[in-house]
Design a protein around this motif. Structure first.
Motif, PDB file in Angstrom:
ATOM      1  N   THR A 109      -3.411  -2.570  -7.478  1.00  0.00           N
ATOM      2  CA  THR A 109      -4.463  -2.234  -6.376  1.00  0.00           C
ATOM      3  C   THR A 109      -5.895  -2.941  -6.799  1.00  0.00           C
ATOM      4  O   THR A 109      -6.812  -2.961  -5.957  1.00  0.00           O
ATOM      5  N   TRP A 162      -4.859   6.517   6.728  1.00  0.00           N
ATOM      6  CA  TRP A 162      -4.039   5.421   5.967  1.00  0.00           C
ATOM      7  C   TRP A 162      -3.323   4.669   6.848  1.00  0.00           C
ATOM      8  O   TRP A 162      -3.339   3.325   7.023  1.00  0.00           O
ATOM      9  N   SER A 171      -5.482  -2.620  -0.639  1.00  0.00           N
ATOM     10  CA  SER A 171      -4.856  -1.542  -1.249  1.00  0.00           C
ATOM     11  C   SER A 171      -6.059  -0.891  -2.268  1.00  0.00           C
ATOM     12  O   SER A 171      -5.824   0.194  -2.467  1.00  0.00           O
ATOM     13  N   SER A 221      -7.492   1.832   0.100  1.00  0.00           N
ATOM     14  CA  SER A 221      -6.510   2.697   0.512  1.00  0.00           C
ATOM     15  C   SER A 221      -6.546   3.807  -0.641  1.00  0.00           C
ATOM     16  O   SER A 221      -6.351   4.910  -0.719  1.00  0.00           O
ATOM     17  N   CYS A 222      -6.344   3.093  -1.901  1.00  0.00           N
ATOM     18  CA  CYS A 222      -5.830   4.005  -2.966  1.00  0.00           C
ATOM     19  C   CYS A 222      -7.177   4.827  -3.742  1.00  0.00           C
ATOM     20  O   CYS A 222      -6.580   5.930  -4.050  1.00  0.00           O
ATOM     21  N   GLN A 258       0.800  -1.132  -0.054  1.00  0.00           N
ATOM     22  CA  GLN A 258       0.019  -0.118   0.017  1.00  0.00           C
ATOM     23  C   GLN A 258       0.755   1.255   0.010  1.00  0.00           C
ATOM     24  O   GLN A 258       0.369   2.269  -0.772  1.00  0.00           O
TER      25      GLN A 258
END
Length: 385
Positions: A168, A341, A177, A180-181, A28
């Motif tokens: 991702t 995050w 991921s 978070s992205c 991540q």
């Protein structure tokens, strides 16, 4: 040289059907930096697309998705609502599809921001279709991890897609991921050009330090096999607490009972959930006022003496509480938005090790197929009238 993820050899993870989840948690910080660069390259195009709605005080922005994707909106909506002139709300696709006329105003200009790891969830595609049918002036901002998904290939009046790095597009059952992205990409898209340039490095580094430096204590906690786990957070962290409970529920296949709330709200009944086999995690705010309320509840729970553990996840540790804290070094002055995050990384790592402690396969913790990576079993009914 042996490759490891979360401190475990790749071969061991592969044999335990845990490799994808471990790899996607650990990647991540790198993916956030790549997402930052990607959105920076699109900034002029994004600003031009978003501005007509975001700058209109009579317009509305809806952040939407299902499950984990919905919680992206719940984390960001309070913040974005303060940044733009339009009203910003988080409304899950599952609510839009079930009650479209309650959430979609035909006369109110709308920017529908749709999140999708695969982009193929039936409710996600149906929400786009309903907005197209019901709202006179609508545009769609798609944030997705799959270039081949339905969301990435819409046939609508006005659309723009933020296509995230292919790594991702998580292979594992649980979104890590991708969550978070997509969340970072959206914050960057709505921020001024260059506003996050000085923040992405410390933010990604803090997430990396949690994943690498806090995994032993999180693993030790997880291996105690608590029967109940509570996540609490104020402000932006309420949505994050909800995502943390979902991650644990998914990766333990429902074997661990979970609960989420705000620290102030927890006293109003949900506190009865706490038992002697409960661990409570509190995402502590950096805001001076908010953190006082967080600390009050933490101290109260410890005085009660009922919970097995009360853990402060914090960037500003308190003297005398270090033994029961997971500390984010170097983030003492960070805005709460930047703590989203590293805080969720702690919850993801805990959920991963809780799954392993129960002998489950994190990549597919529900082999019975009662739940699926892309939701199944949804019957979409026609819009009447």
């Amino acid at each position: 040289m042996t490759t490891e993820f979360l401190g475990i050899p790749e071969s061991e993870l592969a044999a335990a059907k845990a490799l994808a989840t471990a790899r996607e948690i650990e990647q991540q910080p790198r993916m956030l930096v790549r997402t930052h660069a990607l959105v920076a390259q699109m900034h002029a195009e994004l600003a031009a697309f978003i501005a007509p709605v975001a700058g209109n005080p009579n317009a509305r922005v809806i952040l939407t998705g299902a499950g984990t994707s919905a919680y992206i909106g719940q984390c960001l909506a309070p913040l974005l609502d303060r940044q733009v002139a339009a009203r910003v709300d988080a409304v899950p696709t599952t609510d839009i599809v079930g009650c479209p006329r309650l959430y979609l105003d035909p006369e109110q200009p709308l920017l529908l921001v749709s999140f999708g790891r695969s982009g193929n969830s039936p409710e996600s595609l149906a929400a786009v279709d309903l907005a197209e049918k019901l709202v006179k002036d609508v545009r769609h901002l798609v944030v997705t991890c799959n270039p081949k998904g339905g969301l990435a290939n819409l046939d609508v009046r006005q659309a723009l897609t933020i296509q995230l790095p292919e790594e991702t597009h998580d292979e594992s059952f649980a979104m890590t991921s991708s969550f978070s992205c997509m969340m970072y990409a959206t914050l960057a898209a709505f921020s001024a050009d260059g506003a996050l340039d000085a923040r992405i490095g410390p933010l990604a580094n803090a997430m990396a330090r949690v994943i690498a430096g806090k995994r032993k204590v999180l693993r030790t906690l997880a291996e105690q096999k608590f029967e109940r786990v509570v996540y609490l957070g104020s402000g932006l962290f309420q949505g994050l607490a909800r995502e943390a409970t979902l991650k644990l529920g998914e990766l333990t296949n429902g074997a661990v009972a979970t609960c989420f709330d705000s620290p102030l709200g927890f006293r109003h009944g949900p506190k009865t959930f706490v038992s002697e086999r409960t661990v409570v995690f509190v995402f502590v705010s950096n805001d001076p006022l908010t953190c006082r309320y967080d600390h009050d509840l933490i101290d109260e729970l410890r005085r009660d003496g009922r919970a097995a553990h009360v853990v402060e996840v914090t960037a500003r540790p308190r003297a005398g509480h270090l033994a029961s804290s997971i500390v984010l070094e170097g983030m003492e002055q960070a805005p709460d938005a930047d703590l989203l995050w590293p805080y969720i990384a702690a919850a993801q790592v805990y959920a991963f090790f809780a799954s392993r402690a129960l002998g489950l396969a994190p990549d597919n913790p529900n082999p019975q197929g009662l739940v699926n990576r892309v939701v199944q079993g949804v019957t979409l009914h026609p819009l009447e009238g």
